[in-house]
Design a protein around this motif. Structure first.
Motif, short mmCIF file in Angstrom:
data_model
loop_
_atom_site.label_atom_id
_atom_site.label_comp_id
_atom_site.label_asym_id
_atom_site.label_seq_id
_atom_site.Cartn_x
_atom_site.Cartn_y
_atom_site.Cartn_z
N HIS A 75 40.61 14.99 36.64
CA HIS A 75 41.75 15.59 37.34
C HIS A 75 42.60 16.41 36.37
CE1 HIS A 75 40.78 13.46 40.97
NE2 HIS A 75 40.82 12.30 40.33
N LEU A 76 42.72 15.95 35.15
CA LEU A 76 43.51 16.68 34.15
C LEU A 76 42.84 18.00 33.79
CD1 LEU A 76 46.02 16.52 32.33
CD2 LEU A 76 44.55 15.49 30.59
N ILE A 77 41.54 18.01 33.65
CA ILE A 77 40.81 19.24 33.33
C ILE A 77 40.83 20.20 34.52
CG2 ILE A 77 38.50 20.15 32.85
CD1 ILE A 77 38.05 17.67 31.11
N PHE A 78 40.86 19.67 35.73
CA PHE A 78 40.87 20.52 36.92
C PHE A 78 42.09 21.43 36.97
CE2 PHE A 78 42.60 21.35 41.09
CZ PHE A 78 41.56 22.05 41.67
N LEU A 79 43.25 20.93 36.58
CA LEU A 79 44.50 21.68 36.76
C LEU A 79 44.48 23.05 36.09
CD1 LEU A 79 46.99 18.69 36.44
CD2 LEU A 79 46.21 19.80 38.53
N PRO A 80 44.21 23.16 34.79
CA PRO A 80 44.16 24.51 34.21
C PRO A 80 42.93 25.31 34.66
CG PRO A 80 43.65 22.88 32.54
CD PRO A 80 44.06 22.13 33.76
N ALA A 81 41.83 24.62 34.93
CA ALA A 81 40.63 25.34 35.36
C ALA A 81 40.84 26.03 36.70
CB ALA A 81 39.44 24.38 35.44
N ALA A 82 41.51 25.38 37.62
CA ALA A 82 41.76 25.99 38.93
C ALA A 82 42.69 27.19 38.80
CB ALA A 82 42.36 24.94 39.87
N ILE A 83 43.69 27.08 37.95
CA ILE A 83 44.62 28.20 37.75
C ILE A 83 43.88 29.40 37.18
CG2 ILE A 83 46.64 28.96 36.46
CD1 ILE A 83 47.69 26.05 36.75
N VAL A 84 43.01 29.15 36.21
CA VAL A 84 42.24 30.24 35.60
C VAL A 84 41.31 30.88 36.62
CG1 VAL A 84 40.42 30.73 33.92
CG2 VAL A 84 42.42 29.39 33.24
N ILE A 85 40.63 30.09 37.43
CA ILE A 85 39.73 30.64 38.44
C ILE A 85 40.50 31.51 39.43
CG2 ILE A 85 38.33 30.02 40.46
CD1 ILE A 85 37.28 27.67 38.85
N CYS A 86 41.63 31.05 39.89
CA CYS A 86 42.42 31.82 40.85
C CYS A 86 42.94 33.12 40.23
CB CYS A 86 43.57 30.97 41.38
SG CYS A 86 44.45 31.75 42.75
N ARG A 87 43.45 33.05 39.03
CA ARG A 87 43.98 34.26 38.38
C ARG A 87 42.88 35.27 38.08
NH1 ARG A 87 49.12 34.49 36.02
NH2 ARG A 87 48.22 35.94 34.53
N GLU A 88 41.76 34.81 37.57
CA GLU A 88 40.68 35.74 37.24
C GLU A 88 40.08 36.37 38.50
OE1 GLU A 88 39.98 36.88 34.21
OE2 GLU A 88 41.62 35.61 33.53
N GLY A 89 39.97 35.59 39.56
CA GLY A 89 39.52 36.15 40.83
C GLY A 89 40.50 37.19 41.36
N GLY A 90 41.79 36.92 41.19
CA GLY A 90 42.81 37.89 41.59
C GLY A 90 42.73 39.17 40.77
N TYR A 91 42.52 39.04 39.47
CA TYR A 91 42.36 40.22 38.63
C TYR A 91 41.16 41.04 39.06
CZ TYR A 91 45.72 38.22 35.33
OH TYR A 91 46.85 37.69 34.74
N LEU A 92 40.06 40.37 39.38
CA LEU A 92 38.87 41.07 39.84
C LEU A 92 39.12 41.76 41.17
CD1 LEU A 92 35.89 41.57 39.15
CD2 LEU A 92 35.34 39.48 40.39
N PHE A 93 39.86 41.10 42.06
CA PHE A 93 40.21 41.69 43.35
C PHE A 93 41.03 42.97 43.15
CE2 PHE A 93 43.56 42.04 46.59
CZ PHE A 93 42.77 42.32 47.70
N PHE A 94 42.06 42.90 42.34
CA PHE A 94 42.91 44.07 42.14
C PHE A 94 42.18 45.18 41.40
CE2 PHE A 94 46.49 40.93 42.56
CZ PHE A 94 46.84 41.36 43.84
N TYR A 95 41.29 44.84 40.49
CA TYR A 95 40.49 45.86 39.82
C TYR A 95 39.57 46.55 40.82
CZ TYR A 95 37.13 48.07 36.74
OH TYR A 95 36.33 48.98 36.12
N GLY A 96 38.94 45.77 41.69
CA GLY A 96 38.07 46.36 42.70
C GLY A 96 38.83 47.21 43.70
N ALA A 97 40.08 46.84 43.99
CA ALA A 97 40.89 47.61 44.93
C ALA A 97 41.50 48.84 44.26
CB ALA A 97 42.01 46.74 45.49
N GLY A 98 41.51 48.86 42.96
CA GLY A 98 42.04 50.01 42.24
C GLY A 98 43.56 50.03 42.19
N VAL A 99 44.19 48.87 42.24
CA VAL A 99 45.66 48.79 42.16
C VAL A 99 46.04 47.79 41.07
CG1 VAL A 99 46.05 49.42 44.56
CG2 VAL A 99 45.75 47.03 43.97
N SER A 100 47.33 47.79 40.75
CA SER A 100 47.79 46.91 39.67
C SER A 100 48.11 45.50 40.15
CB SER A 100 49.03 47.52 39.02
OG SER A 100 50.09 47.54 39.95
N GLY A 101 48.40 45.34 41.44
CA GLY A 101 48.78 44.03 41.94
C GLY A 101 50.25 43.75 41.80
N GLU A 102 51.04 44.77 41.47
CA GLU A 102 52.47 44.60 41.26
C GLU A 102 53.27 44.73 42.55
OE1 GLU A 102 54.05 44.35 38.09
OE2 GLU A 102 52.10 44.06 37.17
#
Length: 143
Positions: A75-102
């Motif tokens: 459970h302790l390892i899950f906490l930062p891993a989930a945050i990283v997965i969500c953030r990196e997926g978001g970065y990939l989404f915004f890169y694919g959309a061609g926007v900054s996400g701001e």
């Protein structure tokens, strides 16, 4: 996690999906129509990773943690891993959309992902606290 906990977790996931999916889909579609993304498949993949990555990892950790002796560690390892997965997926989404996400409309596209991430973090934090309490109570009893 017992059966009732698993059912409640599934109901919470379904409730979040019903509450926030429409806003997330409308914002995502608007984003891709407005910007005519060249890499739409990349953006959709990033959205899927950001949205369903933490939930999938959560279910996997909950299934594996039953068999571990140090459940708290999973459970302790899950906490930062989930945050990283969500953030990196978001970065990939915004890169694919061609926007900054701001901007505000772009951020609403990942609203469902943020709510799923919040739910999984709450569930695993509660599980971590419960495992810690069991460990402390076990040591305090002298068993």
């Amino acid at each position: 996690m017992n059966r009732i906990g698993a059912i409640l977790y599934g109901v919470a996931i379904g409730g979040i999906a019903l509450l926030f999916a429409r806003g997330s889909f409308v914002s995502g579609i608007w984003l891709f129509e407005k910007h005519a993304a060249r890499d739409a498949a990349l953006g959709v993949t990033g959205w899927l990773i950001a949205t369903f990555g933490p939930v999938t990892l959560s279910v996997g950790v909950l299934l594996v943690a039953r068999r571990l002796k140090a459940r708290w560690l999973a459970h302790l390892i899950f906490l930062p891993a989930a945050i990283v997965i969500c953030r990196e997926g978001g970065y990939l989404f915004f890169y694919g959309a061609g926007v900054s996400g701001e901007g505000s409309p772009e951020d609403f596209a990942l609203l469902l992902a943020a709510m799923f991430l919040l739910l999984t973090l709450v569930v695993h934090t509660a599980a971590l606290v419960a495992e810690g309490y069991k460990k402390v109570a076990h040591v305090a009893n002298g068993s």
